[in-house]
Design an enzyme around this catalytic site. Structure first.
Site, PDB file in Angstrom:
ATOM      1  N   ARG A   8     138.379 -93.043 -19.352  1.00  0.00           N
ATOM      2  CA  ARG A   8     137.821 -91.777 -18.854  1.00  0.00           C
ATOM      3  C   ARG A   8     136.399 -91.955 -18.323  1.00  0.00           C
ATOM      4  O   ARG A   8     135.971 -91.282 -17.400  1.00  0.00           O
ATOM      5  CB  ARG A   8     137.825 -90.716 -19.963  1.00  0.00           C
ATOM      6  N   PHE A 128     104.705 -90.395 -35.003  1.00  0.00           N
ATOM      7  CA  PHE A 128     104.005 -90.826 -33.794  1.00  0.00           C
ATOM      8  C   PHE A 128     103.359 -92.192 -33.946  1.00  0.00           C
ATOM      9  O   PHE A 128     103.211 -92.923 -32.973  1.00  0.00           O
ATOM     10  CB  PHE A 128     102.956 -89.784 -33.387  1.00  0.00           C
ATOM     11  N   CYS A 184     110.091 -82.467 -39.691  1.00  0.00           N
ATOM     12  CA  CYS A 184     111.359 -81.888 -40.141  1.00  0.00           C
ATOM     13  C   CYS A 184     111.265 -81.450 -41.605  1.00  0.00           C
ATOM     14  O   CYS A 184     112.003 -80.582 -42.044  1.00  0.00           O
ATOM     15  CB  CYS A 184     112.491 -82.882 -39.950  1.00  0.00           C
TER      16      CYS A 184
END
Ligand SMILES: [Zn+2]
Length: 340
Positions: A8, A128, A184
């Site tokens: 596909r 970071f 988070c």
């Protein structure tokens, strides 16, 4: 039947037979196996990228399962590092892909070796500090990389082609001060945004690896899945003229000292990285460390619960001490229990 597997994707005209062959001979480094990295790894391996090097320093925990789609409860019962758990699942998904799993912290001492033999670096990190190290190393070695970040319901993606398109320092300037960016742990995160952001990263990666990514189309992509606000931001090449990395070739974060201790923000834990990598006999250590409290161990790590602290020690000597955010306290727990 490789053609059947990728039929596909091959039928999708921009990839085709030629693109599929390019994917099969491509090499990728994926840094971080959290909510972003597990989705990215899954799609890369299913797509038939020839070689994938996975690196993550952490182990699987219950709070990961809401969004980190390669992991399950069995991995937690077995105390598996994320890189090992992911490798096992990915091999079952596509045995023709060469997968190399590394249970390590990424820092200035190892990043150049990790990326020297790959075509593309994918950032799926949660901090970071390490991203700025990657930005420097990729600029120095002219390796393209794709920045991603996600928190709450919001996320960002930006491919960086060193010398051609703006880098992370062009975008952000210097490393944000500790505690100034939501994480988070503090702001939470919903699974749909991490899956969307990781999927955009993989789309950009597939374009790059099949030779169909036009650098002129590169933008900072931002999306919020709660408000449906979608933006494509042109960072502009002007920023490159004043960027210390892009214009002066200064790699301040790569030349910095490797971090000895890192407070794992919001997790009430500190990571300790010894200057020299060890090769600890965990079975042997499990006997002596039992004096501090109950011990569990496997081939990869050892965990000892000594309230109010919990020590998780990896084979190379790296450790995570839970129960404190103080580097000094964590160091003393480590030296008491492990010795240093
Ligand atoms: Zn720059």
């Amino acid at each position: 039947m490789p053609d059947e597997r990728y039929s596909r994707q091959i039928r999708f005209v921009p990839i085709g037979e030629a693109g599929q062959q390019r994917l099969a001979s491509s090499r990728v480094l994926l840094v971080g196996l959290g909510a972003l990295g597990t989705v990215t790894a899954d799609q890369l391996v299913r797509a038939g990228v020839g070689f994938v090097r996975l690196i993550d320093r952490d182990f699987v925990e219950l709070s990961n399962l809401q969004r980190q789609s390669l992991f399950d409860e069995e991995d937690i019962r077995n105390n598996l590092p994320k890189a090992i758990a992911a490798e096992t699942k990915l091999r079952r998904i596509n045995s023709s892909v060469q997968i190399e799993a590394r249970v390590e912290d990424v820092n200035p001492s190892n990043i150049e070796e990790l990326l020297e033999d790959v075509d593309l670096v994918l950032d799926a990190l949660d901090n970071f500090e390490t991203r700025f190290v990657i930005n420097d190393a990729c600029a120095k070695h002219r390796k393209p990389w794709i920045y991603t970040a996600a928190v709450g319901s919001y996320g960002l993606v930006m491919p960086v082609i060193p010398g051609t398109t703006p880098c992370l320092r062009c975008l952000l300037g210097s490393l944000p001060a500790p505690g100034t960016s939501p994480t988070c742990e503090t702001a939470g995160v919903v699974a749909p945004i991490t899956h969307i952001i990781a999927s955009i990263q993989v789309a950009e990666a597939l374009k790059f690896l099949t030779g169909t990514l036009d650098p002129n189309t590169i933008r900072l992509t931002a999306y919020d899945v709660w408000s449906h606000r979608f933006q494509r931001i042109d960072v502009g090449s002007d920023s490159m003229a004043t960027c210390p990395v892009c214009s002066d070739g200064k790699f301040e974060y790569l030349e910095g000292n490797p971090l000895r201790t890192i407070t794992l923000c919001g997790r009430n834990a500190v990571q300790l990285i010894p200057e020299v990598k060890g090769d600890i006999d965990l079975k042997e250590l499990s006997k002596s460390i039992a004096a501090f409290g109950p011990v569990q161990f496997n081939d990869f790590l050892l965990r000892c619960s000594a309230p109010p602290y919990e020590l998780t020690l990896f084979k190379d000597g790296r450790a995570i001490v839970k129960g404190t955010e103080e580097a000094g306290t964590a160091r003393s727990v480590y030296s008491k229990m492990v010795g240093s």
